[in-house]
Design a protein around this motif. Sequence first.
Motif, PDB file in Angstrom:
ATOM      1  N   ASP A 162      33.958  30.046  33.370  1.00 55.55           N
ATOM      2  CA  ASP A 162      34.716  31.255  33.653  1.00 55.55           C
ATOM      3  C   ASP A 162      35.292  31.154  35.066  1.00 55.55           C
ATOM      4  O   ASP A 162      34.537  30.991  36.031  1.00 55.55           O
ATOM      5  CB  ASP A 162      33.785  32.461  33.543  1.00 55.55           C
ATOM      6  N   PRO A 163      36.609  31.243  35.231  1.00 55.77           N
ATOM      7  CA  PRO A 163      37.210  31.106  36.567  1.00 55.77           C
ATOM      8  C   PRO A 163      36.781  32.193  37.546  1.00 55.77           C
ATOM      9  O   PRO A 163      36.875  32.009  38.751  1.00 55.77           O
ATOM     10  CB  PRO A 163      38.716  31.167  36.305  1.00 55.77           C
ATOM     11  N   ASP A 164      36.282  33.314  37.037  1.00 52.40           N
ATOM     12  CA  ASP A 164      35.808  34.380  37.932  1.00 52.40           C
ATOM     13  C   ASP A 164      34.706  33.883  38.853  1.00 52.40           C
ATOM     14  O   ASP A 164      34.624  34.294  40.010  1.00 52.40           O
ATOM     15  CB  ASP A 164      35.293  35.575  37.129  1.00 52.40           C
ATOM     16  N   TRP A 165      33.839  32.981  38.353  1.00 53.80           N
ATOM     17  CA  TRP A 165      32.739  32.473  39.174  1.00 53.80           C
ATOM     18  C   TRP A 165      33.256  31.642  40.344  1.00 53.80           C
ATOM     19  O   TRP A 165      32.655  31.615  41.409  1.00 53.80           O
ATOM     20  CB  TRP A 165      31.744  31.689  38.331  1.00 53.80           C
ATOM     21  N   PHE A 166      34.385  30.947  40.161  1.00 50.19           N
ATOM     22  CA  PHE A 166      34.983  30.192  41.271  1.00 50.19           C
ATOM     23  C   PHE A 166      35.473  31.148  42.358  1.00 50.19           C
ATOM     24  O   PHE A 166      35.307  30.891  43.547  1.00 50.19           O
ATOM     25  CB  PHE A 166      36.154  29.323  40.784  1.00 50.19           C
ATOM     26  N   VAL A 167      36.071  32.255  41.951  1.00 46.55           N
ATOM     27  CA  VAL A 167      36.570  33.245  42.911  1.00 46.55           C
ATOM     28  C   VAL A 167      35.403  33.861  43.673  1.00 46.55           C
ATOM     29  O   VAL A 167      35.433  33.977  44.905  1.00 46.55           O
ATOM     30  CB  VAL A 167      37.404  34.331  42.192  1.00 46.55           C
ATOM     31  N   ILE A 168      34.359  34.255  42.950  1.00 50.43           N
ATOM     32  CA  ILE A 168      33.185  34.861  43.587  1.00 50.43           C
ATOM     33  C   ILE A 168      32.556  33.880  44.577  1.00 50.43           C
ATOM     34  O   ILE A 168      32.219  34.250  45.707  1.00 50.43           O
ATOM     35  CB  ILE A 168      32.165  35.300  42.520  1.00 50.43           C
ATOM     36  N   SER A 169      32.419  32.638  44.166  1.00 42.99           N
ATOM     37  CA  SER A 169      31.854  31.610  45.047  1.00 42.99           C
ATOM     38  C   SER A 169      32.686  31.456  46.313  1.00 42.99           C
ATOM     39  O   SER A 169      32.147  31.373  47.421  1.00 42.99           O
ATOM     40  CB  SER A 169      31.777  30.280  44.292  1.00 42.99           C
ATOM     41  N   SER A 170      33.992  31.441  46.162  1.00 41.64           N
ATOM     42  CA  SER A 170      34.881  31.296  47.323  1.00 41.64           C
ATOM     43  C   SER A 170      34.740  32.450  48.298  1.00 41.64           C
ATOM     44  O   SER A 170      34.720  32.246  49.514  1.00 41.64           O
ATOM     45  CB  SER A 170      36.339  31.184  46.864  1.00 41.64           C
ATOM     46  N   TYR A 171      34.640  33.660  47.790  1.00 40.22           N
ATOM     47  CA  TYR A 171      34.478  34.827  48.661  1.00 40.22           C
ATOM     48  C   TYR A 171      33.163  34.787  49.435  1.00 40.22           C
ATOM     49  O   TYR A 171      33.120  35.060  50.637  1.00 40.22           O
ATOM     50  CB  TYR A 171      34.564  36.135  47.864  1.00 40.22           C
ATOM     51  N   ILE A 172      32.086  34.438  48.755  1.00 40.46           N
ATOM     52  CA  ILE A 172      30.792  34.375  49.434  1.00 40.46           C
ATOM     53  C   ILE A 172      30.796  33.285  50.500  1.00 40.46           C
ATOM     54  O   ILE A 172      30.335  33.486  51.624  1.00 40.46           O
ATOM     55  CB  ILE A 172      29.653  34.155  48.425  1.00 40.46           C
ATOM     56  N   GLU A 173      31.336  32.124  50.162  1.00 38.70           N
ATOM     57  CA  GLU A 173      31.406  31.026  51.134  1.00 38.70           C
ATOM     58  C   GLU A 173      32.272  31.399  52.328  1.00 38.70           C
ATOM     59  O   GLU A 173      31.998  30.992  53.459  1.00 38.70           O
ATOM     60  CB  GLU A 173      31.920  29.764  50.449  1.00 38.70           C
TER      61      GLU A 173
END
Length: 72
Positions: free
Chosen positions: A11-22
């Motif tokens: 799910d591409p949403d997890w990439f977005v969430i990961s990027s924000y946290i990082e």
Amino acid sequence: MKNKIIKTKQDPDWFVISSYIELLFKFGITYKDEHFEKMLKDLLNYVHGKLALKTDGDILGYYIVVLQKQDD
């Protein structure tokens, strides 16, 4: 020997969430509050688990596939 390509649906949403946290870590926002930093690290570990791959082989590329139902 022929290389086998493994396709993993994510799910591409997890990439977005990961990027924000990082991004929060890169801005140094978390260094002021150790408890907040630990919670974010735990959350990031959870998110990375959602993005876990089946093997440690080299990643050849990322792409998004759009599945669409044809109009009748």
